[in-house]
Write an enzyme that holds these catalytic residues in place. Structure first.
Site, PDB file in Angstrom:
ATOM      1  N   ALA A   1      -5.198   2.153   4.997  1.00 48.97           N
ATOM      2  CA  ALA A   1      -6.469   2.358   4.293  1.00 48.97           C
ATOM      3  C   ALA A   1      -6.924   1.021   3.749  1.00 48.97           C
ATOM      4  O   ALA A   1      -6.115   0.108   3.551  1.00 48.97           O
ATOM      5  CB  ALA A   1      -6.288   3.355   3.149  1.00 48.97           C
TER       6      ALA A   1
ATOM      7  N   LYS B   1      10.312  -0.502   8.576  1.00 49.02           N
ATOM      8  CA  LYS B   1       8.954  -0.891   8.172  1.00 49.02           C
ATOM      9  C   LYS B   1       9.014  -2.201   7.383  1.00 49.02           C
ATOM     10  O   LYS B   1       8.140  -3.063   7.534  1.00 49.02           O
ATOM     11  CB  LYS B   1       8.323   0.226   7.315  1.00 49.02           C
ATOM     12  CG  LYS B   1       6.965  -0.108   6.706  1.00 49.02           C
ATOM     13  CD  LYS B   1       5.820   0.403   7.542  1.00 49.02           C
ATOM     14  CE  LYS B   1       4.442  -0.071   7.101  1.00 49.02           C
ATOM     15  NZ  LYS B   1       3.852   0.660   5.986  1.00 49.02           N
TER      16      LYS B   1
ATOM     17  N   SER C   1      -1.695  -7.301   5.351  1.00 50.76           N
ATOM     18  CA  SER C   1      -2.176  -7.091   3.971  1.00 50.76           C
ATOM     19  C   SER C   1      -1.818  -8.251   3.038  1.00 50.76           C
ATOM     20  O   SER C   1      -2.557  -8.553   2.113  1.00 50.76           O
ATOM     21  CB  SER C   1      -1.631  -5.776   3.424  1.00 50.76           C
ATOM     22  OG  SER C   1      -0.227  -5.812   3.428  1.00 50.76           O
TER      23      SER C   1
HETATM   24  P1  NAD Z   1      -4.200  -1.199  -3.828  1.00 49.44           P
HETATM   25  O1  NAD Z   1      -4.067  -2.488  -4.578  1.00 49.44           O
HETATM   26  O2  NAD Z   1      -5.459  -0.910  -3.069  1.00 49.44           O
HETATM   27  O3  NAD Z   1      -3.994   0.020  -4.856  1.00 49.44           O
HETATM   28  C1  NAD Z   1      -3.145  -0.018  -5.969  1.00 49.44           C
HETATM   29  C2  NAD Z   1      -3.909   0.621  -7.124  1.00 49.44           C
HETATM   30  O4  NAD Z   1      -3.025   0.844  -8.201  1.00 49.44           O
HETATM   31  C3  NAD Z   1      -5.038  -0.295  -7.636  1.00 49.44           C
HETATM   32  O5  NAD Z   1      -6.293   0.385  -7.573  1.00 49.44           O
HETATM   33  C4  NAD Z   1      -4.623  -0.597  -9.079  1.00 49.44           C
HETATM   34  O6  NAD Z   1      -5.735  -0.685  -9.977  1.00 49.44           O
HETATM   35  C5  NAD Z   1      -3.730   0.604  -9.401  1.00 49.44           C
HETATM   36  N1  NAD Z   1      -2.738   0.327 -10.463  1.00 49.44           N
HETATM   37  C6  NAD Z   1      -1.737  -0.579 -10.429  1.00 49.44           C
HETATM   38  N2  NAD Z   1      -1.013  -0.533 -11.561  1.00 49.44           N
HETATM   39  C7  NAD Z   1      -1.575   0.428 -12.327  1.00 49.44           C
HETATM   40  C8  NAD Z   1      -1.290   0.956 -13.620  1.00 49.44           C
HETATM   41  N3  NAD Z   1      -0.262   0.517 -14.354  1.00 49.44           N
HETATM   42  N4  NAD Z   1      -2.088   1.933 -14.101  1.00 49.44           N
HETATM   43  C9  NAD Z   1      -3.128   2.404 -13.381  1.00 49.44           C
HETATM   44  N5  NAD Z   1      -3.444   1.953 -12.154  1.00 49.44           N
HETATM   45  C10 NAD Z   1      -2.684   0.982 -11.628  1.00 49.44           C
HETATM   46  O7  NAD Z   1      -2.928  -1.092  -2.885  1.00 49.44           O
HETATM   47  P2  NAD Z   1      -2.761  -0.223  -1.539  1.00 49.44           P
HETATM   48  O8  NAD Z   1      -3.258  -0.993  -0.386  1.00 49.44           O
HETATM   49  O9  NAD Z   1      -3.256   1.153  -1.779  1.00 49.44           O
HETATM   50  O10 NAD Z   1      -1.164  -0.215  -1.405  1.00 49.44           O
HETATM   51  C11 NAD Z   1      -0.324   0.592  -2.218  1.00 49.44           C
HETATM   52  C12 NAD Z   1       1.085   0.539  -1.634  1.00 49.44           C
HETATM   53  O11 NAD Z   1       1.079   1.097  -0.312  1.00 49.44           O
HETATM   54  C13 NAD Z   1       1.647  -0.888  -1.467  1.00 49.44           C
HETATM   55  O12 NAD Z   1       3.035  -0.878  -1.654  1.00 49.44           O
HETATM   56  C14 NAD Z   1       1.315  -1.221  -0.019  1.00 49.44           C
HETATM   57  O13 NAD Z   1       2.158  -2.222   0.522  1.00 49.44           O
HETATM   58  C15 NAD Z   1       1.568   0.133   0.623  1.00 49.44           C
HETATM   59  N6  NAD Z   1       0.865   0.365   1.883  1.00 49.44           N
HETATM   60  C16 NAD Z   1      -0.437  -0.015   2.037  1.00 49.44           C
HETATM   61  C17 NAD Z   1      -1.079   0.238   3.249  1.00 49.44           C
HETATM   62  C18 NAD Z   1      -2.541  -0.069   3.449  1.00 49.44           C
HETATM   63  O14 NAD Z   1      -3.028   0.048   4.592  1.00 49.44           O
HETATM   64  N7  NAD Z   1      -3.304  -0.429   2.442  1.00 49.44           N
HETATM   65  C19 NAD Z   1      -0.371   0.859   4.295  1.00 49.44           C
HETATM   66  C20 NAD Z   1       0.959   1.247   4.089  1.00 49.44           C
HETATM   67  C21 NAD Z   1       1.562   0.986   2.870  1.00 49.44           C
END
Ligand code: NAD
Length: 307
Positions: A128, A184, A255
């Site tokens: 995403a 992964k 990413s």
């Molecule tokens: P992101 O940065 O878009 O989302 C994280 C969210 O968490 C942010 O909106 C942030 O404001 C919120 N957040 C963080 N700490 C917080 C707190 N203490 N209180 C409230 N909100 C808080 O990250 P993402 O891309 O969604 O990735 C999330 C996880 O999933 C990561 O570990 C990433 O590696 C993994 N992941 C991402 C993808 C991808 O395609 N984006 C795919 C597979 C795995």
């Protein structure tokens, strides 16, 4: 089943949206003011394979009052402890908490806040992207593998698997999820950090013989440390998987490139190559490539003045 998404950025919005769409009660938790306000005012906007707009509840963790039946954690890895601390008030004795973050060792952090019977650990290949506050880009398909880390939690975990599958999330209950999590991590550990350091796409990095050799050495370090920790890993199969993934994702910047180079954000390196270097040190196993990559990424974070 009242479900909270703890960390509703790109991935949190995907999972929250899909569960909400199937009629589940979902509350998004986040701390990003502009994102929260955009979703409250205009709904969550979906673009990509399909266009949609949904009214979905979103708030800060400190504003959540109702106890959770189920929580999906979707912060970045380094944000996990703060999130777990802030959602303590909504966790009850039997709240199940699923971690799908990239990286290694999240179960050790979760055990500091939750009884093992309530911890679900997993890995996902869904993707995403956030286009702007309140708008998420959803393309392609994916899957989830998850496991209750304590056998006594399996039956309830299976109910959650059913609920997530009804929402189209393609979830498998895995009797031994750690190999998939490490596999992964090998993808992330060979593509994310290297492309961020080299400022290139996955295809550009994987093109040279020198880079292929670096990739194989990194995988070998992951596998040696993982096996010493008792994780069942097949090096040949992982090398094959990583190279196939590199072909499928050749055009993409991973990413960590987006975080570090494009958006000047801290990276998850300490939970990928850094985790292998740290565990290797504890076990007396040398991991010079993982250590150097971790040091170089931290150096780049400092050069860019990221805090
Ligand atoms: P992101 O940065 O878009 O989302 C994280 C969210 O968490 C942010 O909106 C942030 O404001 C919120 N957040 C963080 N700490 C917080 C707190 N203490 N209180 C409230 N909100 C808080 O990250 P993402 O891309 O969604 O990735 C999330 C996880 O999933 C990561 O570990 C990433 O590696 C993994 N992941 C991402 C993808 C991808 O395609 N984006 C795919 C597979 C795995």
């Amino acid at each position: 089943m009242l479900t909270y998404i703890a960390g509703s950025g790109a991935m949190g919005c995907r999972f929250g949206y899909q569960l909400h769409n199937k009629g589940n009660e979902v509350i998004l938790l986040d701390m990003w003011e502009d994102h929260i306000n955009a979703i409250k005012e205009n709904g969550l906007n979906i673009v990509g394979d399909k266009e949609d707009n949904v009214k979905i509840e979103i708030m800060k963790p400190s504003e959540a009052e109702r106890k959770a039946d189920f929580i999906i954690l979707f912060t970045k890895a380094m944000q996990l402890p703060t999130m777990l601390e802030s959602i303590k008030p909504i966790i009850k004795e039997d709240t199940k908490v699923l971690c799908l973050l990239n990286g290694l060792g999240h179960e050790d952090v979760m055990k500091q806040y939750l009884p093992e019977k309530n911890i679900l650990l997993g890995v996902t290949v869904w993707t995403a992207g956030l286009k702007k506050p309140g708008e998420v880009l959803l393309t392609g398909t994916g899957s989830v593998n998850l496991q209750s880390i304590d056998k006594s939690g399996k039956e309830e975990a299976l109910e959650i698997v059913d609920m997530m599958n009804e929402a189209g999330l393609n979830v498998t209950y895995d009797e031994d999820v750690l190999p998939s999590i490490w596999r992964k991590a090998c993808v992330n550990g060979t593509m994310n950090s290297t492309c961020a350091l080299q400022d290139c796409t996955i295809g550009e990095f994987f093109a040279s013989e020198e880079a292929k050799s670096v990739v194989k050495t990194i995988i070998s370090e992951f596998v040696t440390v993982g096996k010493a920790l008792g994780v069942k890993l097949n090096e040949e199969e992982i090398v094959d998987y990583v190279f196939k993934t590199s072909v499928a994702a050749a055009e993409h910047y991973p990413s960590m490139h987006q975080d570090l180079i494009q958006n000047h954000r801290l990276t998850e390196i300490d939970f990928i190559n850094g985790a292998v270097a740290r565990k290797g040190k504890e076990l007396g196993i040398d991991t010079p490539y993982c250590q150097m990559i971790t040091d170089l990424i931290h150096s780049k974070e400092q050069i860019l003045g990221i805090k």
